[in-house]
Every structure is written in structure tokens, then in C-alpha cells.
Design an enzyme around this catalytic site. Structure first.
Site, mmCIF file in Angstrom:
data_model
loop_
_atom_site.group_PDB
_atom_site.id
_atom_site.type_symbol
_atom_site.label_atom_id
_atom_site.label_comp_id
_atom_site.label_asym_id
_atom_site.label_seq_id
_atom_site.Cartn_x
_atom_site.Cartn_y
_atom_site.Cartn_z
ATOM 1 N N VAL A 132 31.020 44.611 36.113
ATOM 2 C CA VAL A 132 32.212 45.460 36.224
ATOM 3 C C VAL A 132 32.014 46.760 35.445
ATOM 4 O O VAL A 132 32.444 47.830 35.875
ATOM 5 C CB VAL A 132 33.476 44.698 35.744
ATOM 6 C CG1 VAL A 132 34.683 45.619 35.684
ATOM 7 C CG2 VAL A 132 33.765 43.520 36.676
ATOM 8 N N CYS A 151 41.831 39.167 39.434
ATOM 9 C CA CYS A 151 41.465 39.843 40.696
ATOM 10 C C CYS A 151 42.188 39.263 41.910
ATOM 11 O O CYS A 151 42.646 40.012 42.784
ATOM 12 C CB CYS A 151 39.947 39.780 40.890
ATOM 13 S SG CYS A 151 39.256 38.146 40.668
ATOM 14 N N HIS A 167 37.413 39.186 47.917
ATOM 15 C CA HIS A 167 38.225 37.973 48.001
ATOM 16 C C HIS A 167 39.172 38.074 49.191
ATOM 17 O O HIS A 167 39.619 39.176 49.558
ATOM 18 C CB HIS A 167 39.085 37.812 46.743
ATOM 19 C CG HIS A 167 38.318 37.425 45.505
ATOM 20 N ND1 HIS A 167 36.985 37.089 45.508
ATOM 21 C CD2 HIS A 167 38.739 37.322 44.211
ATOM 22 C CE1 HIS A 167 36.607 36.795 44.261
ATOM 23 N NE2 HIS A 167 37.645 36.932 43.455
HETATM 24 P P1 A2P Z 1 24.869 42.713 27.628
HETATM 25 O O1 A2P Z 1 24.463 43.283 28.981
HETATM 26 O O2 A2P Z 1 24.194 43.409 26.509
HETATM 27 O O3 A2P Z 1 24.791 41.219 27.567
HETATM 28 P P2 A2P Z 1 28.932 40.522 33.020
HETATM 29 O O4 A2P Z 1 30.404 40.505 33.256
HETATM 30 O O5 A2P Z 1 28.148 41.101 34.136
HETATM 31 O O6 A2P Z 1 28.417 39.209 32.543
HETATM 32 O O7 A2P Z 1 28.719 41.571 31.766
HETATM 33 C C1 A2P Z 1 29.316 41.365 30.525
HETATM 34 C C2 A2P Z 1 29.208 42.637 29.700
HETATM 35 O O8 A2P Z 1 29.755 42.364 28.426
HETATM 36 C C3 A2P Z 1 27.787 43.120 29.474
HETATM 37 O O9 A2P Z 1 27.806 44.512 29.319
HETATM 38 C C4 A2P Z 1 27.432 42.435 28.174
HETATM 39 O O10 A2P Z 1 26.425 43.096 27.433
HETATM 40 C C5 A2P Z 1 28.739 42.552 27.431
HETATM 41 N N1 A2P Z 1 28.906 41.529 26.415
HETATM 42 C C6 A2P Z 1 28.991 40.193 26.596
HETATM 43 N N2 A2P Z 1 29.130 39.560 25.404
HETATM 44 C C7 A2P Z 1 29.138 40.506 24.460
HETATM 45 C C8 A2P Z 1 29.250 40.495 23.034
HETATM 46 N N3 A2P Z 1 29.415 39.374 22.356
HETATM 47 N N4 A2P Z 1 29.200 41.688 22.398
HETATM 48 C C9 A2P Z 1 29.056 42.826 23.072
HETATM 49 N N5 A2P Z 1 28.951 42.907 24.420
HETATM 50 C C10 A2P Z 1 28.984 41.767 25.100
#
Ligand code: A2P
Length: 338
Positions: free
Chosen positions: A16, A132, A247
Site C-alpha cells: 500500500v 477495504c 474485491h
Molecule cells: P519493510 O519493507 O522494511 O519491512 P506490506 O503491507 O506490504 O507487508 O508492507 C508493510 C510496510 O510496513 C513495509 O513498508 C514495512 O517495511 C513496514 N513495516 C512493517 N513492520 C514495521 C516495523 N515494525 N517498523 C517499521 N516499518 C514496518
């Protein structure tokens, strides 16, 4: 709000998050400065925004100095940990997760449905983006509610695998390839094989036998439409289907006022963000592929329900990554500029 705010995206590297960047750019959002945040794993990577390389920084509590609007799409736990810090630093947070949606101090906003909620008192400095499937459903239902007053809603969803992020699309693709090659099927993301199947479970079950996803539709619909349990009865079944993106929701609703199919079509056609694609005589109705990568949701199969008094049944589709997440979030940010 400044005319050219400093915008941060928390979760910028995610499914997203990357769409958020594109939506900001495509809609010409007047970004003064951009800060891209993700986990430590992604710190130092670069992402393109407005033709420039932007270096991703680690999401920390002190990453929000000078930020005016923080768009979060990094999961519920991350939002709970970091969104209050962003708000305390003076940013208005728009969060995509379910962490704050039912918090009475947090507006839950679909700009075409309840834009006024975003202008209200922002006690916590946080606005939530709805689920969503709820957004796609309400894009069609809200114009009908405004015209005829909704009383009962029964919805069955047909949800795309990209709703589970990259893991969902990967699982469908690898299962289809494995089946073609006669290899064993591996399940990881879903509790059953998703290829050539339909799974009547999205998210985990709650105590009442409904899943969390189903209860989001029940509770969020009431909050967004501003209706109590006594004013609207909601039932929902959420199903994961082997569709990549967009969806679909089969909806049956009853109304306080008498409603005809023609009047319903007119009410929806006059609304923003939703198109009527409905000509049964020529076999015209929208499918998930039709709404994929489109901003607008689409509704068809509008017909008088054969069971409920003043009832209608219809079918609505929408790109859950766009209108169900990134686009709706950016539209909320646009409301903040007004
Ligand atoms: P990263 O790419 O470094 O893991 P998705 O919804 O596609 O799974 O993406 C989740 C998003 O949230 C990614 O940008 C991911 O970063 C970030 N993210 C997930 N967990 C954390 C966290 N604990 N701290 C910072 N960013 C996070």
C-alpha cells in the site's frame, strides 16, 4: 494546514505504501517535503517520488519532526507504537490499519460518504482509513442510504488475494504453477488451498462465530453511517477467492422508504467515485478485472430483492489497494488541506 505540507509515509516500501506514493503523485497532491519510513531492513533503500530518488529512513518515534501529515500503512502493531508519537510531534496521522478504527476519538472516513468527520475535533490527531471491503460496500450503499434510509444490510464478499499483501498473490501464483507441474501444493498464507478454491474465512474467528473481517464490516458500517445497532442490522460473510486484485461484494439491503431499481440507479449514478455498470439485457455488469487499477468502484446487477420489504440486491466491485486503501487515504489527506 499548510498549503504544501510535509508528508511522511510510514510503511513506504509496502504494497500500500508504494501505491500511496503513486496516488500522491498522480493526484498532484501539493507535497512540500516527503519523508519515507519503513523498518530498519529497508533504511538506506531509495524510492522514486516526483522523478527524484528519496532515501528510506527507519521508522522511529523521533522521525516525525516537522511532519504535517503522516500516512501510515505499516500494520496495526506498528501504528499503535508509532502513530501517537507522530501525532504528538504535531502531525495529523491517517492510518490504514484497524488499530484505531473503533476508537471513539478517531474519525473513520470515506471522503465521499462522511467527509465532515475528518473536519471534526481531532482529539488524538489520528484519522482511520476503513476496512477495504467496508469501503467498497459503502461506496454503493451510502448513496442509497442518503436517498432511502438503510435498515438492514447483508453482505457476502469475494476478496482478492492481494488483500493479504505480497504473500497472498505469491501463494496463488505458486499453487497454480505447482498444480500445472503436478507438484505438491504448499499452504502458508491461507488455511486451505486457494488456487481453484474459495475459502470462507478472512482473518481469524471471533467468539460469535464471525471472523474479524466480518465484524469490521458490521462495526465500521455503523460508525461511518452514524447509525446505532437499533438503526441498522448488519450481517456479513467474507470469502477469499482466487482473484488477484479487486474485491467484489454481493449486497442485499432493505430501506425505510420504498425504493425502485430506477431510483436506486439514479441515486448511485449521481454519487462520486462509483459508476453504474448495469445492463442485464446486454449481459453488462462489473467484474473484479474491470475495476482493477481503477479509482472508481462499480456497481451492477441492481434488482429488487425477492425477500426483504423495500429491499434491493446488487453487486459492487472495487480495487481494494486503491479505493480500499491508498486512494482513500490520500483523499482523506486532501480533506485536511481544505
Ligand atoms: P519493510 O519493507 O522494511 O519491512 P506490506 O503491507 O506490504 O507487508 O508492507 C508493510 C510496510 O510496513 C513495509 O513498508 C514495512 O517495511 C513496514 N513495516 C512493517 N513492520 C514495521 C516495523 N515494525 N517498523 C517499521 N516499518 C514496518
Amino acid at each position: 494546514m499548510k498549503s504544501h505540507p510535509h508528508v511522511a509515509i510510514a510503511g513506504a516500501t509496502g504494497a500500500v505504501g508504494t501505491e500511496l506514493l503513486q496516488c500522491l503523485e498522480k493526484r498532484g497532491f501539493p507535497v512540500g517535503e516527503i519523508t519515507l519510513l519503513a523498518s530498519a531492513r529497508s533504511a538506506g533503500k531509495t524510492l522514486k517520488f516526483a522523478g527524484k530518488d528519496v532515501v528510506v529512513k527507519e521508522l522511529t518515534k523521533d522521525a516525525f519532526a516537522g511532519v504535517d501529515i503522516a500516512l501510515f500503512s505499516a500494520g496495526g502493531g506498528t501504528a499503535l507504537e508509532f502513530a501517537p508519537a507522530a501525532a504528538a510531534a504535531g502531525a495529523i496521522v491517517v492510518d490504514n490499519s484497524s488499530a484505531f478504527r473503533m476508537d471513539p476519538g478517531v474519525p473513520l472516513v470515506i471522503p465521499e460518504v462522511n467527509p465532515e468527520a475528518a473536519q471534526g475535533a481531532l482529539a488524538k490527531g489520528i484519522i482511520a482509513n476503513p476496512n477495504c471491503t467496508t469501503i467498497v460496500t459503502l461506496m454503493a450503499l451510502a448513496p442509497l442510504h442518503r436517498a432511502f434510509g438503510v435498515k438492514q444490510l447483508i453482505a457476502s464478499s469475494y476478496q482478492a488475494v492481494s488483500g493479504s499483501g505480497v504473500a497472498g498473490t505469491h501463494e496463488l501464483e505458486t499453487q497454480i504453477s505447482a498444480l500445472a507441474a503436478g507438484e505438491p501444493i504448499l499452504t502458508d498464507c491461507y488455511p486451505h488451498q486457494i488456487a481453484y478454491n474459495a475459502i470462507p474465512q478472512v482473518d481469524v474467528f471471533t467468539e460469535n462465530g464471525y471472523t474479524k473481517e466480518e465484524m469490521k464490516m458490521v462495526n465500521e458500517t455503523r460508525k461511518i453511517l452514524g447509525l446505532s445497532e437499533n438503526e441498522i442490522a448488519v450481517g456479513c460473510t467474507c470469502v477469499r477467492v482466487p482473484v488477484m486484485r479487486s474485491h467484489a461484494v454481493s449486497v442485499t439491503a432493505s430501506f425505510r422508504e420504498a425504493v425502485s431499481v430506477e431510483a436506486a440507479r439514479e441515486a448511485i449514478a449521481a454519487a462520486e467515485g462509483i459508476q453504474v455498470v448495469d445492463d442485464p439485457a446486454t449481459g453488462l455488469y462489473p467484474t473484479p478485472l474491470d475495476s482493477t487499477l481503477k479509482d472508481d468502484c462499480m456497481v451492477g446487477r441492481i434488482r429488487k430483492d425477492l425477500v426483504l420489504e423495500n429491499g434491493l440486491s446488487f453487486w459492487v466491485v472495487g480495487d481494494q489497494v486503491l479505493k480500499g486503501a491508498a486512494l482513500n487515504t490520500v483523499q482523506i489527506a486532501e480533506l485536511l488541506l481544505k
